[in-house]
Design a protein around this motif. Structure first.
Motif, mmCIF file in Angstrom:
data_model
loop_
_atom_site.group_PDB
_atom_site.id
_atom_site.type_symbol
_atom_site.label_atom_id
_atom_site.label_comp_id
_atom_site.label_asym_id
_atom_site.label_seq_id
_atom_site.Cartn_x
_atom_site.Cartn_y
_atom_site.Cartn_z
ATOM 1 N N MET A 1 0.817 -1.210 0.000
ATOM 2 C CA MET A 1 0.000 0.000 0.000
ATOM 3 C C MET A 1 0.858 1.271 0.000
ATOM 4 S SD MET A 1 -2.978 -1.306 2.613
ATOM 5 C CE MET A 1 -4.041 0.102 2.342
ATOM 6 N N ILE A 2 1.601 1.524 1.076
ATOM 7 C CA ILE A 2 2.322 2.790 1.212
ATOM 8 C C ILE A 2 3.378 2.955 0.122
ATOM 9 C CG2 ILE A 2 3.769 4.212 2.723
ATOM 10 C CD1 ILE A 2 2.423 2.938 5.113
ATOM 11 N N GLN A 3 4.217 1.933 -0.073
ATOM 12 C CA GLN A 3 5.276 2.053 -1.072
ATOM 13 C C GLN A 3 4.717 2.145 -2.493
ATOM 14 O OE1 GLN A 3 8.192 -1.046 -0.584
ATOM 15 N NE2 GLN A 3 9.289 0.065 1.006
ATOM 16 N N THR A 4 3.614 1.460 -2.748
ATOM 17 C CA THR A 4 3.003 1.529 -4.080
ATOM 18 C C THR A 4 2.512 2.937 -4.382
ATOM 19 O OG1 THR A 4 2.312 -0.797 -3.959
ATOM 20 C CG2 THR A 4 1.194 0.605 -5.565
ATOM 21 N N ILE A 5 1.854 3.554 -3.402
ATOM 22 C CA ILE A 5 1.355 4.917 -3.590
ATOM 23 C C ILE A 5 2.515 5.894 -3.740
ATOM 24 C CG2 ILE A 5 0.016 6.790 -2.542
ATOM 25 C CD1 ILE A 5 -1.649 4.632 -1.122
ATOM 26 N N ASN A 6 3.528 5.761 -2.882
ATOM 27 C CA ASN A 6 4.680 6.662 -2.959
ATOM 28 C C ASN A 6 5.465 6.477 -4.262
ATOM 29 O OD1 ASN A 6 4.111 7.794 -0.498
ATOM 30 N ND2 ASN A 6 5.584 6.583 0.645
ATOM 31 N N GLN A 7 5.534 5.228 -4.729
ATOM 32 C CA GLN A 7 6.231 4.965 -5.985
ATOM 33 C C GLN A 7 5.514 5.680 -7.134
ATOM 34 O OE1 GLN A 7 8.811 2.157 -5.757
ATOM 35 N NE2 GLN A 7 9.683 3.261 -7.482
ATOM 36 N N TYR A 8 4.183 5.679 -7.086
ATOM 37 C CA TYR A 8 3.417 6.381 -8.116
ATOM 38 C C TYR A 8 3.646 7.890 -8.025
ATOM 39 C CZ TYR A 8 -0.498 8.427 -10.621
ATOM 40 O OH TYR A 8 -1.254 9.196 -11.470
ATOM 41 N N THR A 9 3.641 8.425 -6.800
ATOM 42 C CA THR A 9 3.878 9.859 -6.613
ATOM 43 C C THR A 9 5.247 10.251 -7.149
ATOM 44 O OG1 THR A 9 2.490 9.836 -4.619
ATOM 45 C CG2 THR A 9 3.940 11.736 -4.923
ATOM 46 N N LEU A 10 6.259 9.443 -6.863
ATOM 47 C CA LEU A 10 7.614 9.723 -7.343
ATOM 48 C C LEU A 10 7.692 9.662 -8.872
ATOM 49 C CD1 LEU A 10 9.575 7.705 -4.656
ATOM 50 C CD2 LEU A 10 10.001 10.116 -5.177
ATOM 51 N N SER A 11 6.909 8.763 -9.465
ATOM 52 C CA SER A 11 6.944 8.617 -10.921
ATOM 53 C C SER A 11 6.426 9.856 -11.643
ATOM 54 C CB SER A 11 6.131 7.391 -11.350
ATOM 55 O OG SER A 11 4.738 7.610 -11.135
ATOM 56 N N GLN A 12 5.683 10.707 -10.915
ATOM 57 C CA GLN A 12 5.212 11.954 -11.520
ATOM 58 C C GLN A 12 6.351 12.968 -11.684
ATOM 59 O OE1 GLN A 12 1.767 11.819 -12.345
ATOM 60 N NE2 GLN A 12 2.266 9.763 -11.603
ATOM 61 N N TYR A 13 7.467 12.719 -10.974
ATOM 62 C CA TYR A 13 8.604 13.644 -11.012
ATOM 63 C C TYR A 13 9.855 13.015 -11.610
ATOM 64 C CZ TYR A 13 5.684 16.277 -7.732
ATOM 65 O OH TYR A 13 4.647 16.962 -7.134
ATOM 66 N N PHE A 14 10.065 11.713 -11.336
ATOM 67 C CA PHE A 14 11.280 11.035 -11.782
ATOM 68 C C PHE A 14 10.914 9.824 -12.637
ATOM 69 C CE2 PHE A 14 12.335 12.363 -7.246
ATOM 70 C CZ PHE A 14 12.781 13.616 -7.628
ATOM 71 N N HIS A 15 11.757 9.527 -13.615
ATOM 72 C CA HIS A 15 11.543 8.360 -14.472
ATOM 73 C C HIS A 15 12.618 7.310 -14.180
ATOM 74 C CE1 HIS A 15 8.543 10.614 -16.682
ATOM 75 N NE2 HIS A 15 9.428 11.590 -16.911
ATOM 76 N N ASP A 16 12.278 6.064 -14.430
ATOM 77 C CA ASP A 16 13.214 4.940 -14.274
ATOM 78 C C ASP A 16 13.791 4.885 -12.857
ATOM 79 O OD1 ASP A 16 12.848 4.333 -16.989
ATOM 80 O OD2 ASP A 16 14.406 5.771 -17.562
#
Length: 516
Positions: free
Chosen positions: A211-226
């Protein structure tokens, strides 16, 4: 007469410069809990005082400018967390509430951190840092930021290890002897407590990773790629500075990448306000300090529990200093000094403070340990049950549960810790706590500078890189099981063949004898 050449002097001075190499350090505190930041605030100031250049991301900017110390202040409501804490005893329900709290605050902290313009400028301008300090609590989002900035990471924790940090650091986590942060039982749990730890460890792993890491991973993907997975970034943390010490929280099995620096926040005591100093000095039998921290409102105590505390105070000889968050205290007695804010560290340092009634927050317990003040602990929320267990195991005090709080029970608890022999043992415990080869703040600074000096050095134990089946040797046990089963099957086959031959031979012999 010795003559030094200009070249030799220059080389000597160059070596001295290398020894005191100044660093560019980023410290990230994405959680809005003041007590979490308080643990490391003095460390940050000390690093800046040594000449290192500090950039600090937090909700708590310095009121006065400090040389070499730059704040990036995050915006958010730091009082909002109080709504999660109620004055009731710890329970399974409260553990579920903790996970919801971690999910809500962790995802929100990630969004606030990455959306801040000054934080974005760090990676847009490709700011170079020698080392990055990242708080390890409710979100790994800051690890994504550190990865983008391409600097080694030192994890910092204001408390004991969270349930999901053991595996990434390679720290043994056996429910038979490893305390679970949100449960009681200490280092000697019974069978029920071991079952509880096992179930909730699996539950927390699910909540964080799924849950937490999945949501944060998505949030980070809005700013960083790969970006690598947050779990992988967590395993790449070079070193963890842990706010604990074996004197209080019992010896544990820690690998080389985890360092105990408990007591960082304990400051040199300052003079007390005049009225408070007089109140303490005029006490014939000493003073008891009462506080339930910043997240638990004292005025939220149920009336029957409050009356039990007040009746107990009335029967004790000692005066009382009470951190009370309202303007008035019902049935306030003359022997009570009440205030919404109190200099806790300085109060506990006073020699006439003889006991503490406390909610088992880790910071206050460490201050009590440092100054040798015995404690009656009453755990309410979060890691306090685990701290309460350590309180009793270490000998610093005794605990009482909220649902067991009564006048008779509380008086019995105070009689235990106010006994002169008990207090003498606590003073000896305090002496052991202070007896270290290097002060915790100096040790923390040494390891931060060490990671910056050797950014490619590997301190992690190999255990952190193993899959669960390898760590538990399930593959080895499976092979042994197959070999055992194969051997047993082969033995049975040989035995059956032998029995069949023996049976046939016996029948043939019997038939032959009849023929004759």
């Amino acid at each position: 007469m010795v003559v030094f050449s200009v070249k030799s002097v220059f080389m000597f001075l160059s070596l001295q410069v290398v020894k005191v190499q100044l660093l560019n350090i980023l410290a990230v505190f994405p959680y809005e809990g003041r007590s979490h930041f308080l643990v490391f605030e003095s460390l940050l100031k000390e690093l800046a005082g040594k000449g290192h250049n500090l950039t600090v991301i937090s909700y708590f900017p310095q009121e006065n400018a400090i040389p070499n110390y730059r704040d990036i202040a995050l915006e958010g409501n730091i009082e909002e967390n109080k709504k999660w804490v109620k004055f009731t005893e710890p329970s399974y329900y409260k553990i579920i509430v903790v996970t919801i709290f971690l999910l809500v605050t962790g995802t929100n902290n990630c969004k606030v951190l990455l959306s801040d313009e000054n934080v974005q400028n760090l990676w847009k301008n490709e700011t170079k840092f020698d080392v990055i300090l990242v708080e390890q609590f409710n979100s790994d989002c800051a690890l994504g930021l550190a990865h983008k900035l391409k600097a080694p990471v030192v994890g910092i924790s204001s408390h004991t290890l969270m349930p999901y940090h053991f595996s990434r650091l390679g720290v043994p986590n056996n429910p038979s002897f490893t305390p679970f942060q949100l449960l009681n039982g200490g280092t000697k749990p019974n069978i029920i407590q071991r079952i509880e730890r096992t179930v909730f460890m699996i539950y927390f792993q699910y909540v964080v990773r799924v849950m937490i890491q999945t949501i944060n991973q998505y949030t980070l993907s809005q700013y960083f790629h790969d970006l690598p997975s947050l779990e992988d970034l967590g395993r790449n943390i070079k070193l963890m500075l842990l706010n604990e010490h074996f004197t209080f929280l019992a010896p544990s099995i820690l690998p080389s990448n985890v360092k105990e620096v408990g007591g960082l926040h304990v400051a040199e005591n300052k003079p007390l306000p005049m009225d408070l100093e007089k109140f303490i000095n005029d006490s014939e039998h000493g003073v008891i300090y009462i506080s339930f921290g910043t997240m638990v409102g004292s005025s939220s105590i149920p009336p029957e529990k409050l009356q039990a505390i007040l009746r107990t105070i009335a029967k004790l000889q000692q005066r009382v200093i009470w951190k009370w968050d309202a303007d008035t205290l019902p049935d306030k007695q003359n022997n009570i000094y009440m205030a919404k804010w109190l200099p806790q560290n300085d109060i506990l340092a006073h020699p006439k403070v003889v006991a503490m009634f406390y909610h088992c927050g880790l910071l206050g317990l460490m201050e009590a340990m440092f100054y040798g003040v015995p404690v009656v602990g009453m755990p309410i929320f979060g890691d306090q049950p685990r701290n309460a267990a350590a309180l009793e195991e270490s000998g610093l005090g005794v605990q009482i549960q909220v649902n067991k709080l009564s006048e008779d029970t509380l008086i019995k608890k105070f009689k235990i810790i106010l006994d002169i022999k008990f207090r003498e043992k606590v003073k000896m415990l305090s002496k052991r706590w202070r007896d270290r080869p290097i002060a915790p703040k100096e040790e923390a600074i040494y390891w931060i500078e060490y990671v910056a000096r050797y950014p490619n050095a590997t301190l992690n134990t190999a255990a952190a890189d193993l899959s669960l089946y390898q760590y538990l040797c399930l593959d080895v046990m499976l092979i042994f099981g197959i070999l055992f089963a194969s051997s047993f099957f082969l033995f049975k086959c040989v035995l059956n063949i032998y029995r069949n031959k023996h049976s046939k031979a016996k029948k043939f012999g019997s038939f032959k004898s009849k023929q004759q």
